[in-house]
Structures are given as C-alpha cells and as structure tokens.
Motif scaffolding. Structure first.
Motif, short mmCIF file in Angstrom:
data_model
loop_
_atom_site.label_atom_id
_atom_site.label_comp_id
_atom_site.label_asym_id
_atom_site.label_seq_id
_atom_site.Cartn_x
_atom_site.Cartn_y
_atom_site.Cartn_z
N ALA A 1 0.82 -1.21 0.00
CA ALA A 1 0.00 0.00 0.00
C ALA A 1 0.86 1.26 0.00
CB ALA A 1 -0.93 -0.02 1.21
N MET A 2 2.08 1.18 0.55
CA MET A 2 2.96 2.34 0.56
C MET A 2 3.36 2.75 -0.86
SD MET A 2 5.69 1.43 3.55
CE MET A 2 5.23 0.63 5.10
N LEU A 3 3.31 1.81 -1.80
CA LEU A 3 3.78 2.06 -3.15
C LEU A 3 2.67 2.49 -4.10
CD1 LEU A 3 6.12 -1.05 -3.38
CD2 LEU A 3 6.76 1.30 -2.84
N GLY A 4 1.43 2.51 -3.62
CA GLY A 4 0.32 2.99 -4.43
C GLY A 4 -0.34 1.90 -5.25
N PRO A 5 -1.50 2.17 -5.78
CA PRO A 5 -2.29 1.16 -6.50
C PRO A 5 -1.70 0.76 -7.84
CG PRO A 5 -3.34 3.32 -6.64
CD PRO A 5 -2.21 3.46 -5.67
N ALA A 6 -0.79 1.54 -8.39
CA ALA A 6 -0.23 1.20 -9.70
C ALA A 6 0.85 0.13 -9.62
CB ALA A 6 0.35 2.45 -10.36
N PHE A 7 1.32 -0.16 -8.44
CA PHE A 7 2.38 -1.17 -8.28
C PHE A 7 1.82 -2.54 -8.64
CE2 PHE A 7 4.76 -3.94 -5.11
CZ PHE A 7 5.84 -4.11 -5.95
N PRO B 1 7.95 4.91 2.73
CA PRO B 1 8.25 5.36 1.36
C PRO B 1 9.42 6.32 1.25
CG PRO B 1 5.88 5.38 1.76
CD PRO B 1 6.53 5.11 3.08
#
Length: 392
Positions: free
Chosen positions: A63-69, A107
């Motif tokens: 979740a720290m890396l965002g939904p595009a990961f 992050p």
C-alpha cells in the motif's frame, strides 16, 4: 594457452576490474527516480513484511507504493510478492543493517534499503562469479590476460552489468548455477561428499530465487550423475533439500499448496493468463521468439553482447579438454534456457535491459571464450557490447 599481454585489459589484472565494478556499485545508487522499479520493490515488500510483521503477506507494505504497483500476487484479497522468495530471504541481513540507520521502512527511505539489499543480493554474487572465472583460469592454466578479458566481458559487456546493480535475481542465479557446475566438474582437489552437498545447495538456492532455474538444475544433476554414477545424487539432493523445503513451505503458507507458484496468482491479468498456459506458462519453443531473443532491436542478446557469436569457435577445444558430461552440461544449460524462454509468451521480461531470462546461461557461454585466442574482431565486438550495455 599463450596470449600476448597487449592492450589495457591484458596489462591490468582481474582484481582491478572487480574493484572498479565494486566501486561503481558502491558510489552509484541506480534508483529510477521517476519510475517505480516493480521487480525490486516486490522483493523489498516481502523483506519488510518478514522483518516488521513476521508475515509473508505484504498488503500494508504494498500500500505504501500505491495502487499502480503491479508486481504482486493476490489470493482471497490478500497480497503477496509475485516472485520466488529466495532473493528476498537472502538479503534480509542487508535489510536489517539498513534498518539500524533508517528505522522502520517507509516510502521515504526505500532507496537506502534497496541500496543495501542490492549490494548483498546482486553485486556480491556477480563479484563472486568473476572470482569463479579467475579460479577456473588458474586451474586450467589459461593465460591471465585471457581470463582478464573474459572477466571484463562478464562485468561490463553483458546485461549482467545492469543486474549486478539492481535487486533482480539474475546475477544471483547465474552465480549459483555456474558455481555448482564448477564444483562438480572443475575442483581438482575435490572431497566428493562435501563438494556435492555444496553444489546441491547452490542449485537449491538458484531455484528458490528463480523458478525457471529448475530446468538448468535438472541438466546439471543429470551431468553429475553421468560423470560419477548415482552415488552423488543423494548428496546433491541433501544439499538442495533445505531450499526445497523453504520454497514449498512458503508456497503452502502463501498460496495454499506446496506446488502452487506465485505466478499463478498474478495481480496483473495479462501475466496471470500467461502463467496458466503450457507448463507454468512455458509452451513449445517458438522460432520467432528465439530470433527475438537473439537479435530483437531492443532485447536481443547478440545486440548487447555481440562477441558471443564467437562461442562456437571454442567448442572443439573445450570438447578435447573436458569429458562428455562436462561439455554436455556446458552446452545443455544455455540450450535448455533458450528453448524454455522461447516457449514463454513474456520472453521479453518487461521494462528491462536485454533478455533478462537468458542471463542464467551467460556464464556457461562465457566459459567457452576462455579457450579462444585474442583477435581484433573480438576486440571490436567487445567494444560494441560495452557501449551498448553501459550506456543503456
């Protein structure tokens, strides 16, 4: 083999080349500043989850890396790394060391965790692989200048240059597979029991780190058995068994079965469909894909390392100096690697430098070059490879 010490590479020792590569890895922090490096981050999230929460499920870290990961596997709403866990497990000491200085992962400090993890999990294996070539050259009585040339090619003129600087598994797997071959077929002072167990451990670590290494391991085991009969098989299995247990346990905990691979639960639908075709995503070799693997304008191995076209010239010499099982494994590992990846729809490996899935075979091809004489044509091809790899 005699070779006149002409030119920069022949005048300098392999130690300077290894030192230069190490200095590059230490001083250069190759983080994509504006591009999330999914293949690396998926190892980071697993290491962070293991250390911070003692879990293989990585939902909070991802979740720290965002939904595009996208380099993730999803099962029943829970998120996991989509890679084999070996590299993430191996670099846990580096993660812990970085944590002493950075505190818990978030992050803002991912760069420093990746920096430490890259040095242990990618740079160190590539450096050890270079030392393997130095040892082979010494044991075979090959001119030191020739060994230096091959080590230069390994470090600076193949895509392994890149993957020794990034947290991908390819440098580690290449080092493990070739190290296992060297232990079985090159050690002149071998203690068969201990050497076989060590070779089995390296093979086990290779598969634990990259599923596709299994085919190469089968070739190596078959060659070992053919050379020394069945007595060595139990020792090789004993060396690899702990890694097989770790892999099976991880897959059982994460995906509900000892033989359920993370690739079957890819978050990205296109990758998930690929993994469900053929044998774990690998089907019959495609001539078109094989051609792409060799000469594709953006991924072709011969465009990044054109000097590899010289490998067949060394085959007669290698055949005279080694027994049939050794030669069969030297050629069999690259062959099975090329054929299996030519049957894989995702052969290109995404946003990468070169055909990264072929890199586990590179040390076996480079070994042949130890037995060639230096030529101007080779120098030109080596120069082209260096420019292509380093600039990319």
């Amino acid at each position: 083999m005699s070779e006149p010490p002409i030119g920069f590479m022949q005048r300098r020792t392999p130690w300077l080349l290894v030192g230069a590569y190490l200095m590059l890895a230490i001083l250069l922090v190759p983080v994509y500043a504006h591009f999330p490096s999914p293949n690396e981050f998926t190892r980071w999230v697993l290491a962070a989850a293991l250390v911070e929460r003692q879990s293989v499920e990585v939902t909070p870290e991802a979740a720290m890396l965002g939904p595009a990961f996208e380099d993730l596997a999803v099962l029943h709403g829970r998120t996991y790394s989509n890679k084999s866990p070996g590299l993430a497990l191996l670099v846990l000491p580096a993660y812990l060391m970085a944590r002493l200085f950075c505190g818990p992962a978030d992050p803002t400090n991912i760069r420093w965790f990746l920096y430490a993890m890259r040095l242990l999990g990618s740079t160190l294996p590539l450096v050890l692989l270079a030392f393997c070539f130095l040892r082979c050259g010494r044991d075979l009585g090959i001119n030191r200048g020739r060994v230096t040339t091959v080590i230069f090619a390994l470090l600076f003129a193949t895509p392994l240059f890149t993957y020794g600087l990034l947290l991908f598994s390819h440098a580690l797997v290449a080092a493990c597979l070739f190290g296992a071959w060297m232990l079985v077929f090159m050690d002149p002072h071998r203690h068969a029991g201990a050497v076989d167990v060590m070779a089995g451990a390296l093979m086990g670590l290779a598969v634990l780190s990259e599923y596709t290494a299994a085919a190469s391991v089968l070739v190596l085991v078959a060659g070992a058995v053919a050379r020394r009969r069945w007595g060595c098989l139990s020792r090789i299995v004993a060396g690899g068994l702990p890694f097989a247990i770790i892999l099976g346990t991880y897959q059982r905990v994460a995906f509900g079965g000892f033989f359920k691979l993370s690739s079957g639960f890819e978050k990205f639908p296109q990758f998930r469909e690929v993994a469900r075709t053929g044998f774990f995503g690998i089907g019959l070799p495609s001539p078109a894909r094989l051609l792409h693997l060799l000469v594709d304008p953006s991924k072709g191995l011969l465009l990044f390392s054109p000097f590899l076209v010289l490998v067949p010239l060394a085959w007669p010499t290698v055949r005279r100096r080694f027994d049939l099982p050794a030669v069969a494994t030297l050629t069999g590992v690259p062959l099975i690697t090329f054929l299996s990846i030519a049957g894989y729809a995702n052969w290109h490996g995404g946003w990468t430098v070169g055909p990264r899935y072929l890199l586990q075979a590179l040390p076996f091809l480079l070994f042949f070059l130890l037995f060639l004489e230096r030529s101007r044509f080779e120098d030109i091809l080596l120069g082209f490879g260096t420019v292509a790899v380093v600039l990319t």
